[in-house]
Write a protein that holds these residues in place. Sequence first.
Motif, short mmCIF file in Angstrom:
data_model
loop_
_atom_site.label_atom_id
_atom_site.label_comp_id
_atom_site.label_asym_id
_atom_site.label_seq_id
_atom_site.Cartn_x
_atom_site.Cartn_y
_atom_site.Cartn_z
N LEU B 91 0.83 -1.21 0.00
CA LEU B 91 0.00 0.00 0.00
C LEU B 91 0.87 1.25 0.00
CD1 LEU B 91 -2.95 -0.83 2.44
CD2 LEU B 91 -3.02 -0.51 -0.04
N ARG B 92 1.95 1.20 0.76
CA ARG B 92 2.86 2.34 0.82
C ARG B 92 3.39 2.69 -0.57
NH1 ARG B 92 4.72 6.02 0.62
NH2 ARG B 92 6.14 7.33 1.82
N GLU B 93 3.71 1.67 -1.33
CA GLU B 93 4.26 1.91 -2.66
C GLU B 93 3.18 2.36 -3.64
OE1 GLU B 93 7.19 0.38 -4.67
OE2 GLU B 93 8.51 -0.15 -2.99
N ILE B 94 1.98 1.84 -3.46
CA ILE B 94 0.87 2.28 -4.31
C ILE B 94 0.59 3.75 -4.08
CG2 ILE B 94 -1.62 2.07 -4.66
CD1 ILE B 94 -1.26 -0.98 -4.28
N VAL B 95 0.64 4.15 -2.82
CA VAL B 95 0.46 5.57 -2.52
C VAL B 95 1.55 6.39 -3.19
CG1 VAL B 95 0.59 7.30 -0.67
CG2 VAL B 95 -0.77 5.23 -0.37
N GLY B 96 2.78 5.89 -3.13
CA GLY B 96 3.88 6.58 -3.80
C GLY B 96 3.62 6.72 -5.29
N LEU B 97 3.16 5.62 -5.89
CA LEU B 97 2.83 5.65 -7.32
C LEU B 97 1.78 6.69 -7.63
CD1 LEU B 97 2.78 4.41 -10.22
CD2 LEU B 97 1.11 2.75 -9.35
N LEU B 98 0.73 6.73 -6.85
CA LEU B 98 -0.38 7.67 -7.11
C LEU B 98 0.06 9.12 -6.93
CD1 LEU B 98 -3.35 5.74 -5.44
CD2 LEU B 98 -2.74 5.87 -7.87
N PHE B 99 0.85 9.36 -5.93
CA PHE B 99 1.37 10.73 -5.74
C PHE B 99 2.27 11.12 -6.91
CE2 PHE B 99 0.48 12.89 -1.70
CZ PHE B 99 -0.36 11.98 -1.12
N ARG B 100 3.11 10.18 -7.33
CA ARG B 100 4.02 10.48 -8.43
C ARG B 100 3.23 10.76 -9.71
NH1 ARG B 100 6.54 5.87 -9.86
NH2 ARG B 100 6.49 5.44 -7.60
N LEU B 101 2.23 9.95 -9.95
CA LEU B 101 1.39 10.16 -11.13
C LEU B 101 0.69 11.51 -11.07
CD1 LEU B 101 -0.26 6.68 -11.82
CD2 LEU B 101 1.26 7.96 -13.33
N THR B 102 0.23 11.88 -9.89
CA THR B 102 -0.45 13.17 -9.75
C THR B 102 0.49 14.31 -10.11
OG1 THR B 102 -1.84 12.25 -8.01
CG2 THR B 102 -1.73 14.65 -8.16
N GLN B 103 1.76 14.09 -9.78
CA GLN B 103 2.75 15.11 -10.07
C GLN B 103 3.14 15.12 -11.55
OE1 GLN B 103 3.78 17.12 -7.74
NE2 GLN B 103 5.33 18.24 -8.89
N THR B 104 3.38 13.94 -12.09
CA THR B 104 3.96 13.86 -13.44
C THR B 104 2.92 13.68 -14.54
OG1 THR B 104 4.25 11.47 -13.28
CG2 THR B 104 6.05 12.84 -12.49
N ALA B 105 1.76 13.13 -14.19
CA ALA B 105 0.73 12.90 -15.20
C ALA B 105 -0.64 13.27 -14.64
CB ALA B 105 0.75 11.44 -15.66
N PRO B 106 -0.80 14.55 -14.30
CA PRO B 106 -2.06 14.97 -13.66
C PRO B 106 -3.28 14.66 -14.49
CG PRO B 106 -0.75 16.86 -14.40
CD PRO B 106 0.13 15.67 -14.50
N ASN B 107 -3.14 14.69 -15.81
CA ASN B 107 -4.29 14.41 -16.66
C ASN B 107 -4.79 12.98 -16.46
OD1 ASN B 107 -4.14 16.97 -17.71
ND2 ASN B 107 -2.93 16.35 -19.50
N VAL B 108 -3.85 12.07 -16.32
CA VAL B 108 -4.22 10.67 -16.07
C VAL B 108 -5.01 10.56 -14.77
CG1 VAL B 108 -3.33 8.39 -15.50
CG2 VAL B 108 -2.30 9.70 -17.37
N MET B 109 -4.50 11.21 -13.73
CA MET B 109 -5.18 11.12 -12.44
C MET B 109 -6.52 11.84 -12.46
SD MET B 109 -3.44 9.14 -10.65
CE MET B 109 -4.18 9.35 -9.04
N THR B 110 -6.59 12.93 -13.19
CA THR B 110 -7.88 13.62 -13.32
C THR B 110 -8.89 12.71 -13.99
OG1 THR B 110 -6.86 15.81 -13.43
CG2 THR B 110 -9.07 15.60 -14.35
N PHE B 111 -8.44 12.05 -15.04
CA PHE B 111 -9.34 11.12 -15.74
C PHE B 111 -9.81 10.02 -14.79
CE2 PHE B 111 -10.62 7.72 -18.56
CZ PHE B 111 -11.20 8.38 -19.63
N LEU B 112 -8.92 9.55 -13.96
CA LEU B 112 -9.25 8.46 -13.05
C LEU B 112 -10.09 8.91 -11.86
CD1 LEU B 112 -6.22 6.08 -12.47
CD2 LEU B 112 -8.43 5.56 -13.47
N LEU B 113 -9.69 10.02 -11.25
CA LEU B 113 -10.26 10.38 -9.95
C LEU B 113 -11.35 11.43 -9.98
CD1 LEU B 113 -7.32 10.44 -7.37
CD2 LEU B 113 -9.00 8.66 -7.84
N VAL B 114 -11.28 12.34 -10.96
CA VAL B 114 -12.28 13.42 -10.87
C VAL B 114 -13.37 13.38 -11.94
CG1 VAL B 114 -10.22 14.77 -10.21
CG2 VAL B 114 -11.70 15.59 -12.06
N MET B 115 -13.07 12.81 -13.10
CA MET B 115 -14.11 12.80 -14.13
C MET B 115 -15.19 11.77 -13.82
SD MET B 115 -11.94 13.41 -17.61
CE MET B 115 -13.40 13.89 -18.53
#
Lengths: 199, 199
Positions: B91-115
């Motif tokens: 879980l710790r690493e998954i959190v790291g992945l998600l934070f990193r993605l939010t930083q480097t690929a915000p569009n991907v995370m927006t598509f996943l989490l907010v749309m």
Amino acid sequence: MDQETDNNKKKLDSQDEILLAALKLFAEKGYFNTSLSDIAEAVGLKTTSSIYQHFKNKQTIASALYADILDSLSISIDDIRRRNKKPSEQLREIVGLLFRLTQTAPNVMTFLLVMNRHEFLPEEKPLLETAPFVKILKIIQTGIRFEEIRGTDPLQAYMYFFGIINQTLRMALAGSLAKNVEAYQSQVWMTAWNAICKK
Amino acid sequence: MDQETDNNKKKLDSQDEILLAALKLFAEKGYFNTSLSDIAEAVGLKTTSSIYQHFKNKQTIASALYADILDSLSISIDDIRRRNKKPSEQLREIVGLLFRLTQTAPNVMTFLLVMNRHEFLPEEKPLLETAPFVKILKIIQTGIRFEEIRGTDPLQAYMYFFGIINQTLRMALAGSLAKNVEAYQSQVWMTAWNAICKK
DNA sequence: GTCTATACGCCGATAGAC
DNA sequence: GTCTATCGGCGTATAGAC
């Protein structure tokens, strides 16, 4: 009751009917998937033309909806602040309000928590800068000052606390929960409060 | 490299270009606010017609996007599970992945989490029933069995943990946070983990 | 593979009769 | 206040030339 008053009342009723129907459709299908024809049909009108008697255009319907919801929420929160002294009690009651609304007025909560308003109301303030949520942040701030809540940044406390609360309500609205929302309330409250309380 | 391979590569590149441009526009303006003309323009095409060489219609673009994102996420999670044994570490690493993605690929995370994908992809499975998230629930389940995580219902643990994580990422994506997302990571992780760990 | 041209439908919105 | 009629525009999508 004289004629003018009667007319006003009639007009207000029509407006509210439209708002209610629009809210339901927006929450169920999304803003862009509901046409003015859908709304007209839902309130028993044969054409979209009549809607323009009450609203300038489609956006203003959504805008009025947003304002109404925020207003009533703001009033409820004022009431809660008046009836409770400790920030923990105030938050506890706000959670109760939100759970109750999720149960009794899911469309309202969907409009607030799950829809992306900026996509169709680009001018409106984001939720966090809105009266009721500024008040919530104030409560948290007071909680920190009175050492009920730990940390220094109210926004971070908000993030933790309402992260848990809102995720629960969103999952409830999405139908992802096995039981009734309110069945989770006390446990969710405890977990969320524990995430921000001092000790 | 022979001609056929070259053609295939060229075609894949075009598809990916379209997907990338669409992702950006969808995340920034929303699905319904971006037209095929917008996408065409973004990839340097003069008309929408060329897009139909690669995708049947607008929906399939979003659909392909969703599939791609879930695929790569699923692969990353498999990798994390292979490299770590304890659910807490995973879980710790998954959190790291998600934070990193939010930083480097915000569009991907927006598509996943907010749309709200169901508004334009009504056929697609909700996030929770999707491969990567089923895997996350499995991790949580294992954590409960091994008594790292308290409680009995994995979904409830998910709710608490990712309630905090996702709210943080959403606020970061909305630009509501003062500092860089990753500045919050360790503190947010601790709070989220604390909400579900067996003390 | 990209273009021109075009079709088609839907929706938001207005004018004006009743 | 609701209706009929109608407009303009935009967005998706197709046919077919190059």
